[in-house]
Design a protein around this motif. Structure first.
Motif, PDB file in Angstrom:
ATOM      1  N   TRP A 149       0.808  -1.217   0.000  1.00 22.49           N
ATOM      2  CA  TRP A 149       0.000   0.000   0.000  1.00 22.49           C
ATOM      3  C   TRP A 149       0.838   1.262   0.000  1.00 22.49           C
ATOM      4  CZ3 TRP A 149      -4.472  -0.895  -1.771  1.00 22.49           C
ATOM      5  CH2 TRP A 149      -5.094  -2.117  -1.530  1.00 22.49           C
ATOM      6  N   ARG A 150       1.961   1.266   0.701  1.00 19.63           N
ATOM      7  CA  ARG A 150       2.815   2.474   0.715  1.00 19.63           C
ATOM      8  C   ARG A 150       3.357   2.780  -0.677  1.00 19.63           C
ATOM      9  NH1 ARG A 150       4.310   4.476   5.761  1.00 19.63           N
ATOM     10  NH2 ARG A 150       3.786   3.086   7.464  1.00 19.63           N
ATOM     11  N   LYS A 151       3.624   1.742  -1.442  1.00 21.78           N
ATOM     12  CA  LYS A 151       4.129   1.914  -2.806  1.00 21.78           C
ATOM     13  C   LYS A 151       3.064   2.548  -3.706  1.00 21.78           C
ATOM     14  CE  LYS A 151       5.836  -0.868  -6.663  1.00 21.78           C
ATOM     15  NZ  LYS A 151       6.108  -2.232  -7.128  1.00 21.78           N
ATOM     16  N   LEU A 152       1.796   2.350  -3.370  1.00 26.73           N
ATOM     17  CA  LEU A 152       0.710   2.871  -4.200  1.00 26.73           C
ATOM     18  C   LEU A 152       0.298   4.293  -3.832  1.00 26.73           C
ATOM     19  CD1 LEU A 152      -1.570  -0.286  -4.512  1.00 26.73           C
ATOM     20  CD2 LEU A 152       0.329   0.453  -5.957  1.00 26.73           C
ATOM     21  N   LEU A 153       0.896   4.840  -2.792  1.00 26.73           N
ATOM     22  CA  LEU A 153       0.547   6.212  -2.401  1.00 26.73           C
ATOM     23  C   LEU A 153       0.880   7.212  -3.509  1.00 26.73           C
ATOM     24  CD1 LEU A 153       1.678   6.263   1.340  1.00 26.73           C
ATOM     25  CD2 LEU A 153      -0.666   6.432   0.464  1.00 26.73           C
ATOM     26  N   GLY A 183      -1.310   7.835   4.177  1.00 28.21           N
ATOM     27  CA  GLY A 183      -2.643   7.244   4.196  1.00 28.21           C
ATOM     28  C   GLY A 183      -2.711   5.878   3.542  1.00 28.21           C
ATOM     29  N   ALA A 184      -1.662   5.066   3.709  1.00 27.82           N
ATOM     30  CA  ALA A 184      -1.657   3.729   3.114  1.00 27.82           C
ATOM     31  C   ALA A 184      -2.809   2.880   3.647  1.00 27.82           C
ATOM     32  CB  ALA A 184      -0.314   3.037   3.374  1.00 27.82           C
ATOM     33  N   ASP A 185      -3.114   3.022   4.933  1.00 22.42           N
ATOM     34  CA  ASP A 185      -4.208   2.243   5.506  1.00 22.42           C
ATOM     35  C   ASP A 185      -5.551   2.686   4.919  1.00 22.42           C
ATOM     36  OD1 ASP A 185      -4.899   0.108   7.275  1.00 22.42           O
ATOM     37  OD2 ASP A 185      -5.811   1.598   8.603  1.00 22.42           O
ATOM     38  N   ALA A 186      -5.677   3.960   4.620  1.00 18.72           N
ATOM     39  CA  ALA A 186      -6.910   4.452   4.003  1.00 18.72           C
ATOM     40  C   ALA A 186      -7.083   3.855   2.601  1.00 18.72           C
ATOM     41  CB  ALA A 186      -6.900   5.974   3.922  1.00 18.72           C
ATOM     42  N   LEU A 187      -5.976   3.711   1.856  1.00 17.53           N
ATOM     43  CA  LEU A 187      -6.052   3.075   0.540  1.00 17.53           C
ATOM     44  C   LEU A 187      -6.497   1.623   0.667  1.00 17.53           C
ATOM     45  CD1 LEU A 187      -2.863   4.327  -1.346  1.00 17.53           C
ATOM     46  CD2 LEU A 187      -5.202   5.170  -1.531  1.00 17.53           C
ATOM     47  N   ARG A 188      -5.959   0.920   1.657  1.00 22.09           N
ATOM     48  CA  ARG A 188      -6.323  -0.474   1.875  1.00 22.09           C
ATOM     49  C   ARG A 188      -7.820  -0.597   2.176  1.00 22.09           C
ATOM     50  NH1 ARG A 188      -7.655  -3.114   6.020  1.00 22.09           N
ATOM     51  NH2 ARG A 188      -6.921  -1.533   7.466  1.00 22.09           N
TER      52      ARG A 188
END
Length: 157
Positions: free
Chosen positions: A123-127, A135-140
């Motif tokens: 998810w951090r890579k997709l920020l 907001g990696a957790d928000a993306l998840r």
């Protein structure tokens, strides 16, 4: 795996779960990569890869890098069967059921990572591709909700 929801199996109606929908999307992405014409996933906008060609020089035996003497040239994959094309197209069409463009984008980015062999979505890579600094957790969570709503829409339709 059959991606058609509501298919009768032993007299009962089979519905697709969250995991079934996610797996079908991953499989569709992989089938798009095997498709003729450069294997462009129709929902990706990362560049005109279908226009890229190898550097072919006069006297080359094989434009893919082989000289005919060695057997290190990759064998071309078999063309897709009619069933594979059908499943690829059905699963790809599901993405149009996601109304929010941002949700659709995060689903495509995450599915691409899973299709490349990632065990879990980074998810951090997709920020950065999503235009966010944190907001990696928000993306998840956004992805999880989008796939859940998609599974409900596929089963309803």
């Amino acid at each position: 795996m059959s991606v058609v929801a509501g298919t009768a199996v032993d007299g009962e109606c089979a519905f697709l779960t969250y995991d079934d929908v996610e797996a079908a999307l991953v499989e569709a992405w992989q089938l798009w990569r095997r498709s003729p014409g450069g294997g462009r996933w129709p929902f990706a906008g990362d560049g005109p890869w279908h226009l890229a060609t190898g550097d072919v020089r006069a006297g080359d035996y094989d434009a893919r890098g082989g000289d005919g003497a060695s057997s290190d040239v990759a064998v071309r994959p078999m063309p897709l069967s009619r069933g594979e094309v059908s499943e690829r197209d059905v699963a790809s069409e599901w993405l149009s059921m996601i109304p929010d463009e941002g949700d659709r984008r995060i689903v495509c980015l995450a599915i691409a990572e899973l299709a490349r062999g990632a065990k879990r979505v980074p998810w951090r890579k997709l920020l950065a591709p999503m235009g966010r600094a944190h907001g990696a957790d928000a993306l998840r969570m956004r992805y999880t909700r989008a796939i859940g709503r998609l599974a409900m829409a596929v089963n309803a339709g």
